[in-house]
Design a protein around this motif. Sequence first.
Motif, PDB file in Angstrom:
ATOM      1  N   UNK A  44      -1.935   1.786 -10.890  1.00  0.00           N
ATOM      2  CA  UNK A  44      -0.578   0.980  -9.848  1.00  0.00           C
ATOM      3  C   UNK A  44      -0.928   2.826  -8.715  1.00  0.00           C
ATOM      4  N   UNK A  45      -0.951   2.623  -7.535  1.00  0.00           N
ATOM      5  CA  UNK A  45      -0.821   4.392  -6.898  1.00  0.00           C
ATOM      6  C   UNK A  45       0.573   4.068  -5.718  1.00  0.00           C
TER       7      UNK A  45
ATOM      8  N   UNK B 284       1.461  11.401   0.715  1.00  0.00           N
ATOM      9  CA  UNK B 284       0.773  11.779  -0.715  1.00  0.00           C
ATOM     10  C   UNK B 284       0.327  10.645  -1.061  1.00  0.00           C
ATOM     11  N   UNK B 285      -0.312  10.058  -1.989  1.00  0.00           N
ATOM     12  CA  UNK B 285      -1.176   9.359  -2.902  1.00  0.00           C
ATOM     13  C   UNK B 285      -1.439  10.098  -4.269  1.00  0.00           C
TER      14      UNK B 285
ATOM     15  N   UNK C 295      10.034  -0.564   6.326  1.00  0.00           N
ATOM     16  CA  UNK C 295       9.808   0.696   6.692  1.00  0.00           C
ATOM     17  C   UNK C 295       9.376   1.447   8.236  1.00  0.00           C
ATOM     18  N   UNK C 296       9.620   2.397   7.762  1.00  0.00           N
ATOM     19  CA  UNK C 296       9.421   2.821   9.759  1.00  0.00           C
ATOM     20  C   UNK C 296       8.588   4.115   9.097  1.00  0.00           C
TER      21      UNK C 296
ATOM     22  N   UNK D 143      10.693  10.644   1.783  1.00  0.00           N
ATOM     23  CA  UNK D 143      11.541   9.387   1.461  1.00  0.00           C
ATOM     24  C   UNK D 143      11.318   9.256  -0.093  1.00  0.00           C
ATOM     25  N   UNK D 144      11.951   8.246  -0.774  1.00  0.00           N
ATOM     26  CA  UNK D 144      11.052   7.738  -2.249  1.00  0.00           C
ATOM     27  C   UNK D 144      10.404   7.294  -2.253  1.00  0.00           C
ATOM     28  N   UNK D 145       9.439   7.775  -3.365  1.00  0.00           N
ATOM     29  CA  UNK D 145       7.688   6.536  -3.128  1.00  0.00           C
ATOM     30  C   UNK D 145       8.398   5.206  -3.513  1.00  0.00           C
ATOM     31  N   UNK D 146       6.947   4.473  -2.697  1.00  0.00           N
ATOM     32  CA  UNK D 146       6.810   3.619  -3.002  1.00  0.00           C
ATOM     33  C   UNK D 146       4.894   3.439  -3.672  1.00  0.00           C
ATOM     34  N   UNK D 147       5.467   2.216  -4.820  1.00  0.00           N
ATOM     35  CA  UNK D 147       5.053   2.104  -5.833  1.00  0.00           C
ATOM     36  C   UNK D 147       4.054   1.273  -5.698  1.00  0.00           C
TER      37      UNK D 147
END
Length: 361
Positions: free
Chosen positions: A288-289, A340-341, A332-333, A300-304
Motif C-alpha cells: 500500500x501507499x 508525505x508519501x 477531502x479538501x 491530518x490522519x493518514x489515508x491508506x
Amino acid sequence: MADLKDHVNDASITRLATAVARVHPAFPSADFVTAARRGLEPLALKQRVSAVSAQLATFLPQSFPHAAQVLREAVAATPLDMWSGWPATDYIAVHGLEHPDDALAALAALTPHATAEFAIRPYLARHPERTLAQLHQWAADPDQHLRRLASEGSRPRLPWASRVPTLADPQVTLPLLDRLHDDPEPYVRRSVANHLNDITKDHPDVALATARRWSASGGEGTAWVVRHALRSLIKQGHPEALGLLGFDHGVDVTVTDLSVTPDTLAIGGQVTIAFTLTADSDVRAAVDYVVHYAGARGARAPKVFKLTTATLEPGLPRQVTRRHTFQHVSIRQLYPGPHRVDIQVNGRVLAGADIVLRDGH
C-alpha cells in the motif's frame, strides 16, 4: 458528470406519480407533480428526497395502512427505480412507525426497486425485536434484494444513515451475517463484507473471530467476503488480520529506489510513485501507499491506498509504479504545504518521501 441530486427531478417525480395513479385513480397526479417539483432546485440530494416524500404524504390516503397498500400495488404494476422509489421508502420511514407490520410489508415490496436500507433504520430503533425478526425472515428469502436488505439495513455504520444504538452490539446482527456470508449472489456478499468491515472499526476482535470461523468452512465466495471485510484492518497493518489473509507482518522486505515525482506540484496535479521491492525468501506482500495530507491546522490522519498484492521471490526485484492525483474530492479538501508519501508492506512502513503542494490558482 451530473450531480446525484439531479436524478431526483421532474422525470422521477412523474414516474412515481404515474405508478401511484395507475392503481389509485383518486391520486391527483398533476397536483402532486406540481407541488413536489416546487423549490427543488437548490436542495441537496437527501433534501430533495424528503421534499418529494412530504408531498407524497399530502396526496396519498391519510390512513397509513391504506397508503402503504397503494404503494405496494403501485410497484407491483409499475416498476420504479432508485430515484423515483426513494421518496416512497422515505415516506414509509417517516409516517409508518405506528404501523410496523404494514410498513415492513411495503418496504419489502419497494426494496427491489429502490433500496430500503435507510428506511428500515427507524424501525430498528423503534421496534427492534419486531424488525430484527423480519430481517431474519428476509435473510432466507428467495429475493436477493431482501437478503441484501437484511445485511445492509442493519449495518452499524451504514453511510448516510442514522445510527441505531441497538446495532452497536455486533451479537445483534452476526446471526444474520452467519446466514448470508456464503450467499450465491455477489450483491449480497458485498453487503456482508461491508457490514463485517463496520464491525472491525468498533469490535476488531469479534470481527476477526468471525472471519476465522467463516474461513474454516466457507468457499471461494466466503474467502472474498473475508478479504473485503478485513480491508480496514489490513490498511492499519493489524498483524492478526494480515496473518489470517496469509501475509506475514514481520517478514523482511526491502524498499529501494523510491521516487515521488515531481516533488513540488500544484493542487490538481499528479505524481508518479515508483520503487523496487526485494526479499530474501518467498514472501506474499500486501503493498500500500500512505498519503499524509496537510490540513488547515496541521497534519491530518493518514489515508491508506491499496497498491498491489505481490509474491516476492529471492533474487527477483519487483518494480512498482503508481500515479496519484492530488485533487479535491467530496470528502477531502486539499491545502498547500508539505505532504508525505510512505510505502507500506504487510502493515509496516518501509520508506517515504516528502513533497510540497502549491495552491493551484
